[in-house]
Design a protein around this motif. Sequence first.
Motif, short mmCIF file in Angstrom:
data_model
loop_
_atom_site.label_atom_id
_atom_site.label_comp_id
_atom_site.label_asym_id
_atom_site.label_seq_id
_atom_site.Cartn_x
_atom_site.Cartn_y
_atom_site.Cartn_z
N ASP A 1 0.84 -1.19 0.00
CA ASP A 1 0.00 0.00 0.00
C ASP A 1 0.88 1.24 0.00
O ASP A 1 1.48 1.59 1.01
N ARG B 1 -0.01 4.23 -0.03
CA ARG B 1 -0.54 5.29 0.83
C ARG B 1 0.19 5.32 2.16
O ARG B 1 0.43 6.39 2.71
N SER C 1 3.39 10.47 -7.77
CA SER C 1 3.92 9.39 -6.93
C SER C 1 5.38 9.08 -7.26
O SER C 1 6.19 8.85 -6.36
#
Length: 144
Positions: A50, A52, A80
């Motif tokens: 993940d 995030r 990103s």
Amino acid sequence: MSSLASFNTLSVARTGYPSCLRISMRTSPWWTQKLESLEAQKVKLPPKFDWRSRGVVTPIKSQGKFATCWALAAITVLESIHAIKTNKLLVLAPQLLLDCVKSTKQFGWVDKAFQWVISSSGSAISLEKDYPYVGFPGRCRRVK
């Protein structure tokens, strides 16, 4: 900021678009070459990961009524990548891609957006605060 719940009713019937995320197979062999390279190297990927949790993903963006998801997807990837490389998360301007990347019909292509950024050596990318999102293509104007 949007939530995933606001997107759960999007459908072809509602939007009129089957999908606006497209990759041109004729012009983008890079992704298949990369996948083949990873497979050849027998790279072991974790079953879950993940990004995030690493702080390298910006909040969800809403495309509104127009098929601009290709620009949002491309800019999110660029945000990103930049965050992973520099440890600094920036909110970049998808509107710049809508205005400056020549696309066909109502759809753009994610790979064409990447090619446009590469051809400009990345110098053309603006922050969203300097090039606000309006959600449909307009005149290309680069902000320094």
